[in-house]
Enzyme design. Structure first.
Site, mmCIF file in Angstrom:
data_model
loop_
_atom_site.group_PDB
_atom_site.id
_atom_site.type_symbol
_atom_site.label_atom_id
_atom_site.label_comp_id
_atom_site.label_asym_id
_atom_site.label_seq_id
_atom_site.Cartn_x
_atom_site.Cartn_y
_atom_site.Cartn_z
ATOM 1 N N PRO A 85 63.610 53.794 61.375
ATOM 2 C CG PRO A 85 63.325 55.987 60.610
ATOM 3 C CD PRO A 85 62.593 54.845 61.209
ATOM 4 C CD GLU B 83 56.844 63.866 63.390
ATOM 5 O OE1 GLU B 83 57.737 64.346 64.101
ATOM 6 O OE2 GLU B 83 56.917 63.810 62.151
ATOM 7 N NE ARG C 263 66.523 35.557 48.266
ATOM 8 C CZ ARG C 263 67.792 35.190 48.280
ATOM 9 N NH1 ARG C 263 68.518 35.349 49.362
ATOM 10 N NH2 ARG C 263 68.341 34.656 47.217
ATOM 11 C CG ASP D 84 71.804 34.878 48.202
ATOM 12 O OD1 ASP D 84 71.578 34.513 47.044
ATOM 13 O OD2 ASP D 84 71.020 34.753 49.153
HETATM 14 N N1 ADE Z 1 60.336 53.378 58.689
HETATM 15 C C1 ADE Z 1 60.706 54.569 58.178
HETATM 16 N N2 ADE Z 1 61.951 54.519 57.713
HETATM 17 C C2 ADE Z 1 62.396 53.247 57.899
HETATM 18 C C3 ADE Z 1 63.598 52.584 57.623
HETATM 19 N N3 ADE Z 1 64.634 53.194 57.049
HETATM 20 N N4 ADE Z 1 63.710 51.287 57.976
HETATM 21 C C4 ADE Z 1 62.686 50.652 58.569
HETATM 22 N N5 ADE Z 1 61.519 51.232 58.854
HETATM 23 C C5 ADE Z 1 61.361 52.524 58.524
#
Ligand code: ADE
Length: 244
Positions: free
Chosen positions: A101, A129, A167, A182
């Protein structure tokens, strides 16, 4: 003759290899695999451990909840799959991607850039974590997030990224124009589509699509794409989305 790239190789590093048992065996990805356009290999991180307990994670230094993926198995996997853990010596076209994230948001230009420029992609699925930061510092070339929410691991993100890239590989879609039509390919959402029957439960297909006037159809599609984009994703039109 147009240039034709034969293959892309994607290696996925995960502690849950079974997660991927069937997920790449459908539709475009399956076809691309069978056609030799892409090879996808799933690797169990535990295979790269050397201790008796095959430990892939450990407690976080400094205290706190949760476990952190250890660096040793990931370094060993990269050395095994690329031949070196010296990022400066990776062969051209090699990308080591950390799904997390904290990464750069995955948008269509990111997928395009990887589809066009990468030949060997290694996807590291983070867990718990997090992952020992030395993996990012020394091995990773790209940290990518699939959206502003937290998954319990990078596995679903690896599937999303793989699909978005494969793709776009030449010959994967089976039509020259599909990918360029797309959503996002021109910074806008896609227009609505209809198929038969022309009349269904009192709902009709817009007349212009039935009349065969291609200039009018194009105009209608552009207008609908614009309306949809304005109502659902005005940020795309306002240039608030950087790379789209
Ligand atoms: N791992 C946990 N959350 C994630 C996300 N939003 N994007 C990519 N990998 C992740």
């Amino acid at each position: 003759m147009t240039a034709f790239r034969l293959a892309m190789r994607i290696d996925v590093l995960t502690i849950f290899p079974e997660f991927f048992t069937q997920v790449f065996d459908f539709g475009i990805i399956r076809r691309a695999k069978l056609a030799g356009i892409v090879g996808i290999n799933i690797h169990d991180l535990r295979e790269f451990t050397t201790d008796r307990h095959r430990m892939v994670d450990d407690r976080t230094f400094g205290g706190g909840d949760g476990m952190v993926l250890k660096p040793e198995p990931i370094f060993a996997a990269i050395e095994n799959l690329i031949g070196t853990s010296d990022r400066a010596s990776y062969p051209a076209g090699t990308r080591v991607v950390m799904l997390s994230p904290q990464g750069r948001p995955l948008r269509q230009p990111v997928a395009k850039e990887l589809a066009a420029g990468a030949e060997h992609i290694l996807l590291i699925c983070g867990r718990y974590e997090g992952v020992d930061e030395r993996v990012n510092d020394a091995l990773v070339t790209d940290e990518i997030s699939i959206g502003d929410y937290v998954l319990s691991g990078g596995e679903p993100a690896a599937v999303v990224l793989t699909d978005a890239i494969v793709r776009l590989l030449p010959a994967a879609l089976g039509s020259d124009t599909s990918a360029s039509n797309d959503s996002f390919s021109d910074g806008m959402l896609d227009c609505p589509h209809y198929t038969r029957p022309a009349e269904f439960r009192g709902m009709s297909v817009p007349q212009v699509l039935l009349e065969g006037n291609h200039a009018e159809i194009e105009k209608w599609r552009r207008q609908k794409a614009m309306e949809k984009t304005r109502s659902a994703r005005a940020d795309l039109l306002n240039g608030e989305n950087g790379d789209t």
